[in-house]
Design an enzyme around this catalytic site. Structure first.
Site, PDB file in Angstrom:
ATOM      1  N   LEU A  63       2.780  -1.336   6.104  1.00 20.60           N
ATOM      2  CA  LEU A  63       3.539  -1.887   7.216  1.00 20.60           C
ATOM      3  C   LEU A  63       4.802  -1.046   7.399  1.00 20.60           C
ATOM      4  O   LEU A  63       5.497  -0.749   6.426  1.00 20.60           O
ATOM      5  CB  LEU A  63       3.909  -3.342   6.942  1.00 20.60           C
ATOM      6  CG  LEU A  63       2.734  -4.281   6.662  1.00 20.60           C
ATOM      7  CD1 LEU A  63       3.245  -5.685   6.386  1.00 20.60           C
ATOM      8  CD2 LEU A  63       1.753  -4.274   7.815  1.00 20.60           C
ATOM      9  N   SER A 115       0.784  -3.301  -2.971  1.00 21.18           N
ATOM     10  CA  SER A 115       2.217  -3.320  -3.264  1.00 21.18           C
ATOM     11  C   SER A 115       2.862  -4.294  -2.302  1.00 21.18           C
ATOM     12  O   SER A 115       2.170  -4.992  -1.561  1.00 21.18           O
ATOM     13  CB  SER A 115       2.809  -1.920  -3.106  1.00 21.18           C
ATOM     14  OG  SER A 115       2.700  -1.489  -1.758  1.00 21.18           O
ATOM     15  N   GLY A 116       4.175  -4.312  -2.267  1.00 22.25           N
ATOM     16  CA  GLY A 116       4.893  -5.251  -1.422  1.00 22.25           C
ATOM     17  C   GLY A 116       4.380  -5.297   0.004  1.00 22.25           C
ATOM     18  O   GLY A 116       4.061  -6.360   0.527  1.00 22.25           O
ATOM     19  N   ASP A 117       4.312  -4.150   0.661  1.00 23.04           N
ATOM     20  CA  ASP A 117       3.849  -4.116   2.048  1.00 23.04           C
ATOM     21  C   ASP A 117       2.674  -3.156   2.222  1.00 23.04           C
ATOM     22  O   ASP A 117       2.414  -2.662   3.308  1.00 23.04           O
ATOM     23  CB  ASP A 117       4.990  -3.733   2.997  1.00 23.04           C
ATOM     24  CG  ASP A 117       5.514  -2.333   2.742  1.00 23.04           C
ATOM     25  OD1 ASP A 117       5.138  -1.705   1.736  1.00 23.04           O
ATOM     26  OD2 ASP A 117       6.304  -1.843   3.569  1.00 23.04           O
ATOM     27  N   GLY A 118       1.966  -2.894   1.137  1.00 25.07           N
ATOM     28  CA  GLY A 118       0.833  -1.973   1.169  1.00 25.07           C
ATOM     29  C   GLY A 118      -0.480  -2.679   0.900  1.00 25.07           C
ATOM     30  O   GLY A 118      -0.584  -3.515   0.002  1.00 25.07           O
TER      31      GLY A 118
END
Length: 174
Positions: A63, A115-118
């Site tokens: 994102l 991951s956080g936004d992956g």
């Protein structure tokens, strides 16, 4: 005739073991596979595709500027956005493409939060490189549809990378 024995209800133990497996293999927020499970299943899928001389691809989706959502709207809003993105990814990938659901992940592919936004999507039985690119475009378009987050309407953008193996050189450049 006489039967002797003991019985023990292990329902709670089985439920606890299932909960531990769920926590170890899946992202607690989105319900998608986590990095560890994704890597394990992807390796299995790549080995399978090599044996069968089939193509496979991995889409890496991130994102754009997601950090700004957390900074301006708060982490609770960010969590809602991540859940919605995960839902859109699952809704945009057909089982025939590969990965629709995690339940059949070892056979058809997998969607994961890395991951956080992956996010990542593992595609199997990809006929042409263009097919992987079309699926990536479908995912980016799905993520870009406006979404409500409380009183705010958000429009996200995402970036995608594609890595592919080739069982029979279908992906080779001309």
């Amino acid at each position: 005739l006489r039967v002797e024995g003991t019985t023990q209800d292990i329902t709670d133990r089985v439920a606890a073991e299932e909960r531990i497996r769920q926590l170890a293999d899946y992202d607690g927020l989105t319900g998608l596979a986590n990095r560890r499970l994704f890597s394990e299943i992807m390796q299995h899928g790549l080995n399978r595709s090599r044996r069968r001389m089939e193509n496979a691809a991995v889409l890496d989706i991130n994102l754009d500027r997601f950090k700004r959502i957390n900074e301006t709207l708060g982490h609770a809003a960010g969590d809602l956005v991540l859940k919605e993105v995960a839902r859109r990814i699952l809704g945009s990938v057909r089982a025939s493409d590969l990965a629709g659901t995690n339940e059949d992940a070892t056979q058809s592919g997998l969607s994961a939060r890395m991951s956080g936004d992956g996010f990542a999507v593992f595609l199997t039985e990809v006929k042409r490189a263009e097919d992987a690119a079309l699926i990536a475009r479908r995912l980016i378009d799905a993520i870009a549809r406006p979404m409500q987050c409380g009183e705010h309407e958000l429009t996200l953008t995402a970036s995608a990378g594609i890595a592919a193996n080739s069982g029979d050189e279908i992906f080779a450049a001309p």
